[in-house]
Design an enzyme around this catalytic site. Structure first.
Site, PDB file in Angstrom:
ATOM      1  N   PHE A 224       0.865  -1.196   0.000  1.00  0.00           N
ATOM      2  CA  PHE A 224       0.000   0.000   0.000  1.00  0.00           C
ATOM      3  C   PHE A 224       0.899   1.243   0.000  1.00  0.00           C
ATOM      4  CE2 PHE A 224      -2.285  -3.324   2.382  1.00  0.00           C
ATOM      5  CZ  PHE A 224      -3.424  -3.469   1.594  1.00  0.00           C
ATOM      6  N   ASP A 246       0.898  -1.204  -5.014  1.00  0.00           N
ATOM      7  CA  ASP A 246      -0.330  -0.444  -4.814  1.00  0.00           C
ATOM      8  C   ASP A 246      -1.251  -0.731  -5.995  1.00  0.00           C
ATOM      9  OD1 ASP A 246      -0.899   2.231  -2.868  1.00  0.00           O
ATOM     10  OD2 ASP A 246      -2.190   2.047  -4.621  1.00  0.00           O
ATOM     11  N   ASN A 272      -3.568  -5.875  -6.722  1.00  0.00           N
ATOM     12  CA  ASN A 272      -4.235  -6.040  -5.439  1.00  0.00           C
ATOM     13  C   ASN A 272      -3.259  -6.661  -4.438  1.00  0.00           C
ATOM     14  OD1 ASN A 272      -5.712  -7.208  -3.275  1.00  0.00           O
ATOM     15  ND2 ASN A 272      -7.563  -7.102  -4.526  1.00  0.00           N
ATOM     16  N   ALA A 273      -3.070  -5.982  -3.322  1.00  0.00           N
ATOM     17  CA  ALA A 273      -2.066  -6.432  -2.347  1.00  0.00           C
ATOM     18  C   ALA A 273      -2.317  -7.869  -1.890  1.00  0.00           C
ATOM     19  CB  ALA A 273      -2.070  -5.492  -1.143  1.00  0.00           C
ATOM     20  N   ASP A 293       0.880  -0.493   5.378  1.00  0.00           N
ATOM     21  CA  ASP A 293       0.114   0.710   5.736  1.00  0.00           C
ATOM     22  C   ASP A 293      -1.202   0.713   4.970  1.00  0.00           C
ATOM     23  OD1 ASP A 293      -0.631   3.235   6.637  1.00  0.00           O
ATOM     24  OD2 ASP A 293       0.588   4.305   5.172  1.00  0.00           O
ATOM     25  N   CYS A 333      -5.004   3.090  10.522  1.00  0.00           N
ATOM     26  CA  CYS A 333      -5.518   4.464  10.458  1.00  0.00           C
ATOM     27  C   CYS A 333      -7.031   4.487  10.638  1.00  0.00           C
ATOM     28  CB  CYS A 333      -5.108   5.143   9.160  1.00  0.00           C
ATOM     29  SG  CYS A 333      -5.779   4.355   7.702  1.00  0.00           S
TER      30      CYS A 333
HETATM   31  N1  SAH Z   1       1.742   4.320   2.753  1.00  0.00           N
HETATM   32  C1  SAH Z   1       1.216   5.380   1.927  1.00  0.00           C
HETATM   33  C2  SAH Z   1      -0.245   5.659   2.151  1.00  0.00           C
HETATM   34  C3  SAH Z   1      -1.164   4.496   1.893  1.00  0.00           C
HETATM   35  S1  SAH Z   1      -2.775   5.012   1.540  1.00  0.00           S
HETATM   36  C4  SAH Z   1       2.040   6.650   2.148  1.00  0.00           C
HETATM   37  O1  SAH Z   1       2.733   6.736   3.155  1.00  0.00           O
HETATM   38  O2  SAH Z   1       1.933   7.571   1.344  1.00  0.00           O
HETATM   39  C5  SAH Z   1      -3.502   3.515   1.063  1.00  0.00           C
HETATM   40  C6  SAH Z   1      -3.138   3.039  -0.328  1.00  0.00           C
HETATM   41  O3  SAH Z   1      -3.683   1.728  -0.456  1.00  0.00           O
HETATM   42  C7  SAH Z   1      -3.709   3.838  -1.489  1.00  0.00           C
HETATM   43  O4  SAH Z   1      -2.650   4.289  -2.295  1.00  0.00           O
HETATM   44  C8  SAH Z   1      -4.584   2.843  -2.269  1.00  0.00           C
HETATM   45  O5  SAH Z   1      -4.451   2.978  -3.675  1.00  0.00           O
HETATM   46  C9  SAH Z   1      -4.018   1.519  -1.824  1.00  0.00           C
HETATM   47  N2  SAH Z   1      -4.920   0.359  -1.846  1.00  0.00           N
HETATM   48  C10 SAH Z   1      -6.151   0.247  -1.321  1.00  0.00           C
HETATM   49  N3  SAH Z   1      -6.629  -1.014  -1.439  1.00  0.00           N
HETATM   50  C11 SAH Z   1      -5.644  -1.733  -2.076  1.00  0.00           C
HETATM   51  C12 SAH Z   1      -5.515  -3.101  -2.456  1.00  0.00           C
HETATM   52  N4  SAH Z   1      -6.476  -3.992  -2.215  1.00  0.00           N
HETATM   53  N5  SAH Z   1      -4.363  -3.486  -3.043  1.00  0.00           N
HETATM   54  C13 SAH Z   1      -3.366  -2.602  -3.282  1.00  0.00           C
HETATM   55  N6  SAH Z   1      -3.438  -1.296  -2.940  1.00  0.00           N
HETATM   56  C14 SAH Z   1      -4.555  -0.872  -2.342  1.00  0.00           C
END
Ligand code: SAH
Length: 390
Positions: A224, A246, A272-273, A293, A333
């Site tokens: 993420f 991401d 997708n993570a 995160d 968060c």
């Molecule tokens: N760590 C980052 C903030 C993360 S915000 C920083 O410090 O800037 C959360 C992120 O998760 C977003 O960019 C969103 O695109 C991503 N996200 C949400 N669901 C996801 C998923 N299932 N797989 C991959 N990325 C995802």
């Protein structure tokens, strides 16, 4: 003549406002002696004044206290609060010139967010009363900071809960609103018109610098990653490699550009993570530092269970990908989940894969997002660093 409405609390009920919290919900109110205003005075059922606050009968949170006195939300009041907030920021360690100047209830101005991204200021108003005073607020900010421009990022979804329209407008200055956020040895290009929140996750800056302290000589996985705040900090601090994942391809492109600007090599993978972590496990890949995160999977208390299952699943997969002695930095968060609940979930996830984690340190939101003890919602970002010991 006093045209400000008076609200009377119901005689019974566990009113949080009696314990220092600023909010009153519509169902806590017995009687509204109304007129058309965005401010109200609040009284107990016995008629004791509890203060003046922003008022919006269209919102579930009808009242948010500004002061325990009878006050007007005028230039003098707003300027004083802004100056107090600036004064408080001066007492904090300076991690970056980019910082949050006003954070809503936590700075005594419910619904007003002000971020400074020199030479620009970004403002967001999330209550009707603040929205109605945008001109005044921006004028005060213009005088205090002499910015090159002030941008109103009123595109936050929560505005709809107050019946407010969404959009981005320029108060002063001209496009492009582009600048650099600098922290540690990193220069991060940002476009304030784009990007999550007001353009950058200012609330993670301290944690970026903490990750830099442990990243040297490690192979890093940033899950993420968004535009790569953690990734770049790790690489600049001497990480052997870093893979940022991401689902947002544009964010990853920005991460690449930022990496290049900082002279480091970042690998990215869009997807997708959940799926990617499973794939990496099947491929037998591993990492020495994993940053997790995730976004908030809970917007309310109703779906906490399914959110927890998601978080648990992610941690199981992440812990499996860690080498012995590897570090896991995990962040939550969501204020609907307590730090204790989060910790228990991480603990169960690790023991489900027969792993022990040694606690190394805890993380909080950057100190320019003040935590007020009586407002639990103001503490919304926390995390921990763990070491896999077996
Ligand atoms: N760590 C980052 C903030 C993360 S915000 C920083 O410090 O800037 C959360 C992120 O998760 C977003 O960019 C969103 O695109 C991503 N996200 C949400 N669901 C996801 C998923 N299932 N797989 C991959 N990325 C995802």
């Amino acid at each position: 003549m006093n045209t400000i409405p008076a609200l009377k609390l119901k005689p019974s009920g566990r009113h949080r406002i009696l314990r220092g919290h600023p909010w009153v919900f519509g169902n806590e109110v017995e009687e509204v002696i109304a007129s058309d205003s965005d401010l109200a005075h609040l009284y107990t059922s016995k008629g004791t004044l509890l203060g003046t606050g922003v008022y919006n009968p269209q919102s579930q949170i009808v009242f948010r206290r500004l002061s325990r006195q009878m006050i007007s939300l005028d230039e003098r009041f707003i300027s004083e609060k802004i100056d107090q907030a600036i004064h408080h920021r001066r007492s904090l360690p300076l991690l970056s010139e980019s910082k949050r100047i006003i954070w809503s209830e936590a700075d005594g101005l419910p619904g007003l967010i002000v971020d400074s991204f020199p030479p620009y200021i970004v403002v967001q108003t999330l209550t009707k009363a603040m929205s109605n005073r945008e001109e005044l607020i921006c004028r005060i900010l213009q005088e205090r900071f002499l910015p090159k421009g002030i941008l109103l990022r009123n595109d936050a979804q929560v505005r709809s809960l107050e019946g407010l329209p969404m959009g981005k407008t320029i108060f002063s200055g001209t496009e492009p609103f582009q600048t650099e956020v600098q922290f540690g040895k990193i220069k991060f290009p940002v476009d304030l018109m784009q990007g999550h929140k007001t353009g950058f996750y200012l609330d993670q800056i301290e944690n970026y610098t903490e990750i830099a302290k442990v990243a040297a000589n490690r192979r890093v996985l940033d899950i993420f990653s968004y535009q790569g705040g953690f990734s770049l900090s790790a690489l600049k601090a001497g990480a052997t490699s870093c893979l940022a994942i991401d689902q947002d391809a544009t964010a990853l492109e920005r991460a690449k550009v930022a990496a290049e600007l900082n002279g480091v090599k970042l690998e990215t993978q869009q997807g997708n993570a959940f799926d990617l972590l499973r794939q990496y496990e099947q491929e037998g890949r591993n990492f020495d530092l994993i940053i997790l995160d995730p976004p908030s999977f809970t917007k309310n208390k109703a779906n906490i269970e399914s959110a927890m299952r998601g978080y648990h699943d992610l941690h199981v997969r992440a812990v499996k990908l860690l080498t012995p002695g590897g570090l896991l930095a995990t962040f939550c968060c969501s204020h609907n989940i307590t730090a204790a609940e989060w910790e228990e979930m991480v603990s169960f996830a690790a023991s489900d894969v027969n792993t022990l984690l040694r606690f190394r340190k805890s993380f909080r939101q950057n100190p320019d997002h003040p935590i007020i003890l009586q407002i639990p919602e103001s503490s919304y970002l926390y995390g921990s660093l763990y070491e896999k010991i077996g």
